[in-house]
Write a protein that holds these residues in place. Structure first.
Motif, mmCIF file in Angstrom:
data_model
loop_
_atom_site.group_PDB
_atom_site.id
_atom_site.type_symbol
_atom_site.label_atom_id
_atom_site.label_comp_id
_atom_site.label_asym_id
_atom_site.label_seq_id
_atom_site.Cartn_x
_atom_site.Cartn_y
_atom_site.Cartn_z
ATOM 1 N N UNK A 97 11.858 -24.012 -1.778
ATOM 2 C CA UNK A 97 11.621 -22.774 -2.216
ATOM 3 C C UNK A 97 11.404 -22.763 -3.560
ATOM 4 N N UNK A 98 12.310 -23.311 -4.314
ATOM 5 C CA UNK A 98 12.044 -23.600 -5.877
ATOM 6 C C UNK A 98 10.728 -24.138 -6.256
ATOM 7 N N UNK A 99 10.276 -25.257 -5.437
ATOM 8 C CA UNK A 99 9.162 -25.855 -5.998
ATOM 9 C C UNK A 99 7.994 -24.875 -5.689
ATOM 10 N N UNK A 100 7.927 -24.037 -4.730
ATOM 11 C CA UNK A 100 6.864 -23.214 -4.673
ATOM 12 C C UNK A 100 6.758 -21.881 -5.526
ATOM 13 N N UNK A 101 7.902 -21.489 -5.860
ATOM 14 C CA UNK A 101 7.947 -20.365 -6.797
ATOM 15 C C UNK A 101 7.762 -20.684 -8.251
ATOM 16 N N UNK B 112 6.695 -28.216 -18.086
ATOM 17 C CA UNK B 112 7.547 -29.120 -17.085
ATOM 18 C C UNK B 112 9.052 -28.582 -17.194
ATOM 19 N N UNK B 113 9.573 -28.139 -18.450
ATOM 20 C CA UNK B 113 11.013 -27.537 -18.560
ATOM 21 C C UNK B 113 10.998 -26.258 -17.731
ATOM 22 N N UNK B 114 9.850 -25.395 -17.902
ATOM 23 C CA UNK B 114 10.080 -24.155 -17.209
ATOM 24 C C UNK B 114 10.011 -24.371 -15.635
ATOM 25 N N UNK B 115 9.490 -25.471 -15.248
ATOM 26 C CA UNK B 115 9.361 -25.661 -13.697
ATOM 27 C C UNK B 115 10.924 -26.151 -13.506
ATOM 28 N N UNK B 116 11.426 -27.049 -14.159
ATOM 29 C CA UNK B 116 12.579 -27.593 -14.074
ATOM 30 C C UNK B 116 13.776 -26.404 -13.916
ATOM 31 N N UNK B 117 13.686 -25.524 -14.785
ATOM 32 C CA UNK B 117 14.646 -24.561 -14.940
ATOM 33 C C UNK B 117 14.613 -23.704 -13.512
ATOM 34 N N UNK B 118 13.281 -23.155 -13.309
ATOM 35 C CA UNK B 118 13.065 -22.140 -12.019
ATOM 36 C C UNK B 118 13.340 -23.097 -10.805
ATOM 37 N N UNK B 119 13.326 -24.447 -10.712
ATOM 38 C CA UNK B 119 13.685 -25.026 -9.457
ATOM 39 C C UNK B 119 15.290 -24.974 -9.381
ATOM 40 N N UNK B 120 15.868 -25.380 -10.607
ATOM 41 C CA UNK B 120 17.435 -25.296 -10.762
ATOM 42 C C UNK B 120 17.869 -24.059 -10.298
ATOM 43 N N UNK C 193 8.070 -15.143 -5.575
ATOM 44 C CA UNK C 193 9.445 -14.896 -5.101
ATOM 45 C C UNK C 193 9.550 -13.948 -3.795
ATOM 46 N N UNK C 194 8.718 -12.906 -3.875
ATOM 47 C CA UNK C 194 8.457 -11.965 -2.903
ATOM 48 C C UNK C 194 7.781 -12.338 -1.763
ATOM 49 N N UNK C 195 6.661 -13.267 -1.920
ATOM 50 C CA UNK C 195 5.809 -13.954 -0.834
ATOM 51 C C UNK C 195 6.652 -14.686 -0.264
ATOM 52 N N UNK C 196 7.348 -15.723 -0.997
ATOM 53 C CA UNK C 196 8.088 -16.916 -0.421
ATOM 54 C C UNK C 196 9.325 -16.499 0.504
ATOM 55 N N UNK C 197 10.204 -15.582 -0.286
ATOM 56 C CA UNK C 197 11.547 -15.328 0.153
ATOM 57 C C UNK C 197 11.498 -14.103 0.795
#
Length: 263
Positions: free
Chosen positions: A42-46, A134-142, A69-73
């Motif tokens: 889920x985190x990778x997609x959003x 890349x930092x943004x993606x890492x934080x959203x995934x986390x 977030x709404x579309x995936x979850x």
């Protein structure tokens, strides 16, 4: 077995077309670690909109994130947050509060809870959109892994308030099962530590606090508490991660330089 549990988790936690089966559901409810494992998917997609951080205006990226977030979850977890918000403002014993949560009428507590968390998430997304991609993606995934880890924590340490999803997930699981859930969340926590570590750890910490509150106010944890802790953790974890990144950055010097170069 683990893959089956993750498929069951994704079938419940997302709108992804993974199908539904009794075998996957039973594997899921008996495997708390499936929660954070599903969080990676889920985190990778959003997190995809944040690959455009620095290329598109931050409000555009933040809005795309909220939409994803709404579309995936879906809205299932938000519904739990709304019900918990209504219960939180009711004066009465645990049974009366649980009755309010079953009422389909939307009260001021629900509106306030949903509105506050949505605004908090939007502001966090704006802040994240200002970071290197890349930092943004890492934080959203986390944050998503942390949100699902909060649900796993409830499954391992919570006490069910009544028969339902909460009791189904909690029965048979105990605090010893939390070790596996924490272990699978480690990669998300270390990729841009200390920011991502704080982001992931926000999940179990918030879940422990919510579990204690639910015991006192609701007589235990129900399905709505699972949904609420997921939504609350996502917003809180992102703010915590951005704050730590702003203050300390990351000790992974070469990775940091690479990320800033892309921005």
């Amino acid at each position: 077995m683990v893959l089956t549990a993750v498929r069951g988790a994704l079938g419940f936690l997302s709108r992804l077309p993974v199908g539904h089966s009794e075998r996957a559901w039973e594997a899921f409810v008996g495997t708390p670690a499936a929660f954070p494992l599903a969080g990676y998917v889920v985190g990778g997609l959003v997190a995809v909109p944040f690959l455009a951080a620095g290329l598109l205006p931050a409000p555009v990226v933040a809005a795309a994130y909220l939409g994803s977030v709404v579309l995936v979850t879906g809205v299932n977890h938000a519904d739990g947050l709304a019900d918990l918000g209504d219960a939180a403002v009711v004066h009465g014993d645990p049974a009366e509060r649980r009755d309010v949560m079953r009422d389909t009428t939307v009260g001021v507590g629900a509106v306030l809870a949903l509105g506050t968390v949505l605004v908090a998430l939007a502001l966090a997304a704006l802040a994240v959109a200002g970071l290197p991609p890349l930092v943004a993606v890492a934080l959203v995934l986390a944050a998503e892994v942390g949100a699902k880890l909060s649900m796993a924590t409830l499954a391992c340490v919570g006490r069910p308030s009544h028969e339902g999803f909460g009791s189904t997930v909690i029965d048979g699981n105990g605090s010893r099962h939390l070790v596996g859930s924490l272990a699978v969340a480690v990669p998300a926590a270390v990729v841009a530590a200390p920011a991502t570590a704080v982001t992931v750890l926000a999940g179990p910490l918030l879940a422990l606090g919510l579990s204690g509150w639910a015991d006192r106010r609701l007589g235990g944890v129900g399905g709505d508490a699972f949904g609420a802790t997921n939504e609350l953790t996502r917003a809180v974890a992102l703010h915590a991660g951005v704050a730590v990144w702003s203050l300390f950055g990351t000790p992974l010097g070469g990775w940091e330089v690479f990320a800033w170069t892309l921005s």
